[in-house]
Enzyme design. Sequence first.
Site, mmCIF file in Angstrom:
data_model
loop_
_atom_site.group_PDB
_atom_site.id
_atom_site.type_symbol
_atom_site.label_atom_id
_atom_site.label_comp_id
_atom_site.label_asym_id
_atom_site.label_seq_id
_atom_site.Cartn_x
_atom_site.Cartn_y
_atom_site.Cartn_z
ATOM 1 N N GLY A 135 7.561 99.608 -0.922
ATOM 2 C CA GLY A 135 6.327 98.858 -0.748
ATOM 3 C C GLY A 135 5.715 98.492 -2.084
ATOM 4 O O GLY A 135 6.180 98.934 -3.148
ATOM 5 N N LYS A 176 2.517 105.519 -1.556
ATOM 6 C CA LYS A 176 3.829 106.125 -1.312
ATOM 7 C C LYS A 176 3.854 107.579 -1.785
ATOM 8 O O LYS A 176 4.333 108.466 -1.077
ATOM 9 C CB LYS A 176 4.917 105.298 -2.011
ATOM 10 C CG LYS A 176 5.041 103.885 -1.479
ATOM 11 C CD LYS A 176 6.171 103.124 -2.144
ATOM 12 C CE LYS A 176 5.864 102.778 -3.582
ATOM 13 N NZ LYS A 176 4.736 101.815 -3.707
ATOM 14 N N GLY A 218 0.533 100.866 -5.379
ATOM 15 C CA GLY A 218 -0.805 101.232 -4.947
ATOM 16 C C GLY A 218 -0.997 101.387 -3.458
ATOM 17 O O GLY A 218 -2.127 101.532 -2.994
ATOM 18 N N THR A 219 0.079 101.367 -2.677
ATOM 19 C CA THR A 219 -0.064 101.468 -1.223
ATOM 20 C C THR A 219 -0.029 102.909 -0.716
ATOM 21 O O THR A 219 -0.186 103.140 0.480
ATOM 22 C CB THR A 219 1.040 100.658 -0.521
ATOM 23 O OG1 THR A 219 2.316 101.024 -1.065
ATOM 24 C CG2 THR A 219 0.823 99.166 -0.715
ATOM 25 N N GLU A 270 -17.763 73.794 -7.735
ATOM 26 C CA GLU A 270 -17.694 74.850 -6.730
ATOM 27 C C GLU A 270 -18.152 74.352 -5.362
ATOM 28 O O GLU A 270 -17.566 74.726 -4.331
ATOM 29 C CB GLU A 270 -18.529 76.051 -7.167
ATOM 30 C CG GLU A 270 -18.053 76.722 -8.443
ATOM 31 C CD GLU A 270 -16.604 77.169 -8.374
ATOM 32 O OE1 GLU A 270 -16.117 77.467 -7.263
ATOM 33 O OE2 GLU A 270 -15.951 77.195 -9.428
ATOM 34 N N HIS A 293 -15.288 72.587 -3.614
ATOM 35 C CA HIS A 293 -14.395 73.489 -2.883
ATOM 36 C C HIS A 293 -14.983 73.852 -1.519
ATOM 37 O O HIS A 293 -14.310 73.756 -0.483
ATOM 38 C CB HIS A 293 -14.179 74.782 -3.679
ATOM 39 C CG HIS A 293 -13.298 74.636 -4.869
ATOM 40 N ND1 HIS A 293 -12.030 74.119 -4.798
ATOM 41 C CD2 HIS A 293 -13.493 74.966 -6.176
ATOM 42 C CE1 HIS A 293 -11.476 74.131 -6.006
ATOM 43 N NE2 HIS A 293 -12.355 74.632 -6.861
#
Length: 632
Positions: A210, A216, A213-214, A434, A437
Site C-alpha cells: 500500500g 502497515k 502512511g497507511t 480564483e 475556478h
Amino acid sequence: MEEVNNNRKPLITFWVIALIVLFVLNFVAVPFMNNRRIEQVDYGTFMEMTENKQIGSVQIQENKILFTNKDESQIYETGLMPDEGLTERLYESGAHFSSQIVEQASPFVEFLVSWVIPIVLFMGIGYLMRRQMTKAMGSDSMMFGGGGLGGFGRSNAKVYVKSSDGIRFDDVAGEEEAKQNLSEIVTYLHDPSKYREIGAKMPKGVLLVGPPGTGKTMLAKAVAGEANVPFFSMSGSEFVEMFVGMGASKVRDLFRQAKEKAPCIVFIDEIDAIGQKRAAGSQFGGNDEREQTLNQLLTEMDGFEDNAGVIILAATNRPESLDPALTRPGRFDRRVPVELPDLKGREDILKVHAKNIKIGQDVNFNKIARMAAGASGAELANIVNEAALRAVRDGRPFATEADMEESIETVIAGYQKKNAILTDKEKLVVSYHEVGHALVAALQDGTAPVQKITIIPRTSGALGYTMQVDKGQKNLYTKQELLSEIATLTGGRAAEEVEFGRITTGASNDIEKATKLARQMITQYGMADEFGMVALETVTNQYLGGDASLACSPETQTKIDEQVVNLVEQQHRKAIDLLKANKSKLDEIAKYLYEKETITGEEFMEILNKKPEFITEKEDTKTEALSDIPEE
C-alpha cells in the site's frame, strides 16, 4: 509492546581498550623504564661541577658528554668541546668513566612489556569476543562467534516482548478489510490445534502492500499485540552490509532467534530493499551482497515447518519490484492491500486520533473527512496534531472545527504567508482567477461543491486557492465529469482573459493538472474515440505516485499529443464562454472576494443565486461555442 534492549557492549569497545593499552605500553611505559630525565646544561656548568668534584659518572660520546651528579640521581648532557686536559681533570675530580649512563630495563622486564602483556591482552579480548558472540548466537561455532568478526553478522532486529498495553486492532482504524485478513493469523497463534485437526496450513508469510502512511507497520504490531506474542521488527535496508555475506548472516541470526521465541511474529519493513528481482547474468558490486541476502531469505522461509509458530509479515510500497520467488505461494502466501482510507475510514481515523487531544463540541468529523479526501492515516494524524498546535498558538483550551479546517489547508497548500503582501493589482487578478475556478465549477453538472475561496498566499507558492469538497465518497468518474474538471482547472486562466484581456503565470499548476488529466483520459481510461479501449500508457509504482510511460509508436505519440492539446483547448473555450455569459456574477463575486480575502462556499452560492438568473451549461446559452463540445 515493550521493546527489549540489548545491553551487551559492542565488541568495538574491547578493541578500543586494547589499542589504548598497547599505546600506553609502547609509547609511555617502555620509554619511562628505559630512560631517566636528562637535563641539558652548558659546558661551563660541566667544568664548574668538575672543579668542585660534583661529578659521579661520565660518558664521552662522539658529539656530546653525559654525566651524573655524585649520588647519580640526575643525568646531565652537554656538548663536546676541544679540551686536551679534560680526561685528567675528570680523574682528579673523582669521576669514574662509564660506557652506559642511561640505564636499560632488564631483558626480562622488556620482554614482559613488549611481548607477554600484548599477547595476554589479545587472548583476553579474544575470549571476551568468543563469549559475547556465543551469547548472541546461542552456540559455540567459530573463534569469533556465530555473528562474525565485530558482530557484523548479527541481526539488529528490535524485539518487542508480550505486553498488556500494546497496540490492538481497535487502535488501527480505517483498514477493516486488512484487519479481517490478519485476524486469522491471531486466531492461529492463539490456537493452532484446530487448524491442524482439519489439515489447514496457515500462510508462512503475509505481504502488506500500500501507499506510504497507511498503517502497515502499525497493523503488524497490532497483530502481535492481539496475539500477545513476541514481535521482531527489522528494516530491509539493515540486512545490506558492505561486506559480502554479512547480510545473509543477519538473516540466519534473525530466523534463529525467531525459532527460539516461537510462537512469534517477524516483521520486515521495506522488504523491497533486499527482495528486488534478480537480474540475469552476473552482477558486480553491491548487487552480489543483495542477491546473497535474498537467497538466504528464500532458503530460511522454505525451511520453516508448518508448526513452527513463526509468522513472517513484510511491508512494501513497490510490490511489482519483488522477486517472483519471494512472492510465490509457500513463502508469502497472502497479499493484504492496505489502501488509502475511504470516507468512513478517514472519519474513524480522525476520531481515534482526536481521543488524544481536547476537542470542541462543534467538530463535524464527517465534514473534515470529506475535506481530507485522499489523505493517508499518517496525514490524518498530522492534521489532528496541527489543529491542536494551532489551538495552543491562539490560546484556546481545545481544538475547534476551524482549527481542523485550517490544518487541512496547511497540509494541502502550506501555511499562510504573513509577510507576503500582494499589490492591489495582483490581488485583483488573483481574485478573478480564483472566482473563475469556482464559477465554472458551479455552472456545470457533476462537479464538487465549492467549500472555500481565498486569496491569502501560502508557503507552497500558491497566491490563492479554491477548495471543492464532494458530498460523499466518489470512486468512479464519467467522461463528462472529467471534462468538467478540466474546464474548472482552466477557469482561472479563462477569467483573466475575460476580465483583463491578458494572461499571467498564476495558472501554471492548473495547466499541469489539466494536461495530466487529459492525457490519462486518452492513454489510460480509453475515452478517446480515435483510439478506443486501448492502453497506450503503462503505470508503475502505483503506490509511489504512479510513474507513467508511453507504450506506443512515435506516430501514435504524436497523435496523442494532438488529442491532449485539442481536449484541453475545447474545455478552455467552454470555460471562457461560461464566464462571458455570467460576467456580472464574475465581477460581483470577485469584488466581494477582493474585499473579504476569504469567503465560504455558502457565501459564494448566496451571491451566485441572487437575481438576475445566471446562465448554466444546462440552459440554452447565448453563444454557439458550446454546441461543438463533445458530449459523452
